[in-house]
Design a protein around this motif. Sequence first.
Motif, mmCIF file in Angstrom:
data_model
loop_
_atom_site.group_PDB
_atom_site.id
_atom_site.type_symbol
_atom_site.label_atom_id
_atom_site.label_comp_id
_atom_site.label_asym_id
_atom_site.label_seq_id
_atom_site.Cartn_x
_atom_site.Cartn_y
_atom_site.Cartn_z
ATOM 1 N N PHE A 36 0.808 -1.219 0.000
ATOM 2 C CA PHE A 36 0.000 0.000 0.000
ATOM 3 C C PHE A 36 0.839 1.266 0.000
ATOM 4 O O PHE A 36 0.386 2.306 -0.462
ATOM 5 C CB PHE A 36 -0.999 -0.014 1.161
ATOM 6 N N GLY A 41 -2.610 3.091 -2.123
ATOM 7 C CA GLY A 41 -4.015 2.706 -2.139
ATOM 8 C C GLY A 41 -4.834 3.465 -1.098
ATOM 9 O O GLY A 41 -4.284 4.111 -0.199
ATOM 10 N N ASP A 43 -7.215 4.254 2.144
ATOM 11 C CA ASP A 43 -7.132 3.782 3.525
ATOM 12 C C ASP A 43 -8.102 2.644 3.813
ATOM 13 O O ASP A 43 -7.766 1.706 4.530
ATOM 14 C CB ASP A 43 -7.397 4.925 4.513
ATOM 15 N N TRP A 44 -9.325 2.743 3.264
ATOM 16 C CA TRP A 44 -10.309 1.698 3.563
ATOM 17 C C TRP A 44 -9.838 0.341 3.052
ATOM 18 O O TRP A 44 -10.060 -0.684 3.689
ATOM 19 C CB TRP A 44 -11.694 2.052 2.996
ATOM 20 N N ALA A 45 -9.167 0.313 1.893
ATOM 21 C CA ALA A 45 -8.667 -0.947 1.356
ATOM 22 C C ALA A 45 -7.518 -1.478 2.202
ATOM 23 O O ALA A 45 -7.395 -2.686 2.412
ATOM 24 C CB ALA A 45 -8.215 -0.756 -0.093
ATOM 25 N N TYR A 46 -6.688 -0.575 2.708
ATOM 26 C CA TYR A 46 -5.589 -0.959 3.589
ATOM 27 C C TYR A 46 -6.121 -1.671 4.828
ATOM 28 O O TYR A 46 -5.644 -2.742 5.200
ATOM 29 C CB TYR A 46 -4.799 0.295 3.977
ATOM 30 N N MET A 48 -9.044 -3.080 5.171
ATOM 31 C CA MET A 48 -9.698 -4.330 4.784
ATOM 32 C C MET A 48 -8.672 -5.440 4.590
ATOM 33 O O MET A 48 -8.904 -6.588 4.973
ATOM 34 C CB MET A 48 -10.517 -4.133 3.499
ATOM 35 N N PHE A 49 -7.513 -5.122 4.008
ATOM 36 C CA PHE A 49 -6.463 -6.123 3.857
ATOM 37 C C PHE A 49 -5.898 -6.536 5.215
ATOM 38 O O PHE A 49 -5.543 -7.696 5.415
ATOM 39 C CB PHE A 49 -5.343 -5.610 2.938
#
Length: 70
Positions: A36, A41, A43-46, A48-49
Amino acid sequence: MTGLGERLETIREERWGLLADLAFAVIWVTVVDVIFRALEGPDWAYYMFMLAGIVAYFGFFASLKLARKR
């Protein structure tokens, strides 16, 4: 409440399991963070991962336990 001696005994008995848990967590967080930072990428995807690491942890060790049974 357990005493310090009981906790140390538990750590001695489970040392390799605890070490594997710690290694998995450190590697997962490092890989996600590097990806990330490189891709910048959202923040929300970070997050979620990072949460997906919990599922990955249980999936990995469940499959490892299943493989040892066979």
